[in-house]
Design an enzyme around this catalytic site. Structure first.
Site, PDB file in Angstrom:
ATOM      1  N   ASP A   1       8.994   6.022  -2.419  1.00  0.00           N
ATOM      2  CA  ASP A   1       7.746   5.269  -2.300  1.00  0.00           C
ATOM      3  C   ASP A   1       6.751   5.877  -3.283  1.00  0.00           C
ATOM      4  O   ASP A   1       5.833   6.602  -2.910  1.00  0.00           O
ATOM      5  CB  ASP A   1       7.233   5.387  -0.856  1.00  0.00           C
ATOM      6  CG  ASP A   1       5.845   4.804  -0.716  1.00  0.00           C
ATOM      7  OD1 ASP A   1       5.123   5.199   0.231  1.00  0.00           O
ATOM      8  OD2 ASP A   1       5.472   3.969  -1.563  1.00  0.00           O
TER       9      ASP A   1
ATOM     10  N   TYR B   1       4.576  -4.290   1.732  1.00  0.00           N
ATOM     11  CA  TYR B   1       5.268  -3.260   0.949  1.00  0.00           C
ATOM     12  C   TYR B   1       5.962  -2.252   1.865  1.00  0.00           C
ATOM     13  O   TYR B   1       7.167  -1.998   1.748  1.00  0.00           O
ATOM     14  CB  TYR B   1       4.259  -2.546   0.036  1.00  0.00           C
ATOM     15  CG  TYR B   1       4.862  -1.415  -0.742  1.00  0.00           C
ATOM     16  CD1 TYR B   1       4.911  -0.132  -0.203  1.00  0.00           C
ATOM     17  CD2 TYR B   1       5.416  -1.616  -1.991  1.00  0.00           C
ATOM     18  CE1 TYR B   1       5.476   0.920  -0.904  1.00  0.00           C
ATOM     19  CE2 TYR B   1       5.975  -0.569  -2.699  1.00  0.00           C
ATOM     20  CZ  TYR B   1       6.008   0.695  -2.149  1.00  0.00           C
ATOM     21  OH  TYR B   1       6.582   1.731  -2.839  1.00  0.00           O
TER      22      TYR B   1
HETATM   23  N1  LIG Z   1       2.784   3.730  -0.149  1.00  0.00           N
HETATM   24  C1  LIG Z   1       1.838   2.969  -0.911  1.00  0.00           C
HETATM   25  C2  LIG Z   1       2.469   2.179  -2.002  1.00  0.00           C
HETATM   26  C3  LIG Z   1       2.714   2.980  -3.243  1.00  0.00           C
HETATM   27  N2  LIG Z   1       3.480   2.156  -4.132  1.00  0.00           N
HETATM   28  C4  LIG Z   1       2.954   1.787  -5.420  1.00  0.00           C
HETATM   29  C5  LIG Z   1       1.467   1.551  -5.436  1.00  0.00           C
HETATM   30  C6  LIG Z   1       0.993   1.160  -6.832  1.00  0.00           C
HETATM   31  C7  LIG Z   1       1.753  -0.049  -7.363  1.00  0.00           C
HETATM   32  N3  LIG Z   1       1.330  -0.378  -8.711  1.00  0.00           N
HETATM   33  C8  LIG Z   1       3.239   0.172  -7.312  1.00  0.00           C
HETATM   34  C9  LIG Z   1       3.696   0.553  -5.921  1.00  0.00           C
END
Ligand SMILES: NCCCN[C@H]1CC[C@H](N)CC1
Length: 292
Positions: A159, A64
């Site tokens: 983010d 991610y």
């Molecule tokens: N920086 C950490 C990632 C945060 N992004 C979200 C986390 C929860 C998920 N359901 C969607 C992306």
């Protein structure tokens, strides 16, 4: 001996759940915005959970953080000023730091407790805050962007967590309009954009808002994150009108980045091929999103 922690029985993903075996609870607390849990899992390293939703695990966070950062930054020739909305764990900052062309990194995170907890339990991510280019603003990104100077940023990375908690306002049109205003001509936005298996209606809504707001290219991309619901997560890549941006052919390939080791760890997931592949969509997604 060790309990299993059930997640995702949540209105965002009704009818499904995902379990991670818990070796040890490391932290439990509540900020003014959300409940915060950190536990040591038996197979994914430490895990960060906000309001019962897995945000990241040490094992798969690279997918991610690297994709949400390098998809935009490798699509423009020489990013200099970057803004992160959310990202309090520091992982996106760690990835931005690999780009030596970057001169300033603003980050607007609403929850100081998330930052403090990640500094204690996720050193491989919070290392991002150590970069001297980073300027931290703790507060609401809606206000931050409303007051941001016009045309300040080459890239903005949202983010965010899911739009059912503090991040609710981050999927509404006014917010995208303030993002477009804060970008330079030809500047790019990369926004966390949920799962193609679970949220095509939300993605459609965001896509139509972005197509109205950003006159340059607008594309949905996706990647694999095993501990997110349905095992995949998407991104919205948007370019403001100005110098043409072609997201599908990275002009600033990551392999060139000399900063790779500075960030305290080499790249584990992103590369130029997976950059292009991220924009290739399954047939049902092209049909439902009106493939552009
Ligand atoms: N920086 C950490 C990632 C945060 N992004 C979200 C986390 C929860 C998920 N359901 C969607 C992306």
């Amino acid at each position: 001996k060790t309990s299993k922690v059930q997640y995702f029985n949540n209105p965002m993903w009704p009818g499904e759940a995902h379990s991670l075996k818990v070796e040890k609870i490391l932290y439990q607390g509540k900020s003014p915005y959300q409940e915060i849990l950190v536990f040591e899992s038996s197979t994914y390293g430490n895990v960060l959970v906000l309001d019962g939703i897995v945000q990241l695990t040490e094992k798969d966070e690279c997918a991610y953080q690297e994709m949400v950062t390098h998809l935009p930054l490798c699509s423009i020739p020489s990013p200099k000023s970057v803004l992160v909305v959310g990202g309090g764990d520091g992982g996106v900052l760690r990835e931005i730091a690999r780009h030596s062309s970057v001169e300033t990194i603003d980050i607007c995170e609403i929850d100081q407790l998330v930052i403090d907890v990640c500094k204690d339990f996720f050193p491989q991510l919070s290392i991002g805050f150590k970069d001297p280019r980073v300027r931290l603003h703790v507060g609401d990104a809606v206000d931050f962007l409303r007051n941001a100077p016009e045309g300040k940023y080459d890239a903005i990375i949202v983010d965010s967590s899911d739009p059912i908690g503090p991040a609710q306002e981050l999927v509404e049109k006014p917010f995208f309009q303030t993002i477009a205003r804060a970008l330079k001509p030809g500047g790019v936005l990369c926004n966390q954009a949920e799962s193609m298996w679970l949220h095509t209606h939300l993605i459609q809504d965001m896509l139509s808002i972005c197509r109205e707001t950003f006159k340059g290219a607008v594309h949905y991309a996706w990647t694999s994150v095993p501990t997110y619901p349905s095992g995949v997560i998407g991104f919205l890549l948007c370019a403001k009108e100005g110098p043409v941006v072609d997201f599908l052919s990275p002009v600033n390939p990551i392999e060139k980045l000399e900063g790779a080791m500075e960030a305290g760890r080499e790249i584990r997931f992103y590369n130029s091929q997976i950059h292009r592949a991220a924009f290739v969509l399954p047939t049902f997604v092209r049909r439902e999103l009106g493939s552009h």
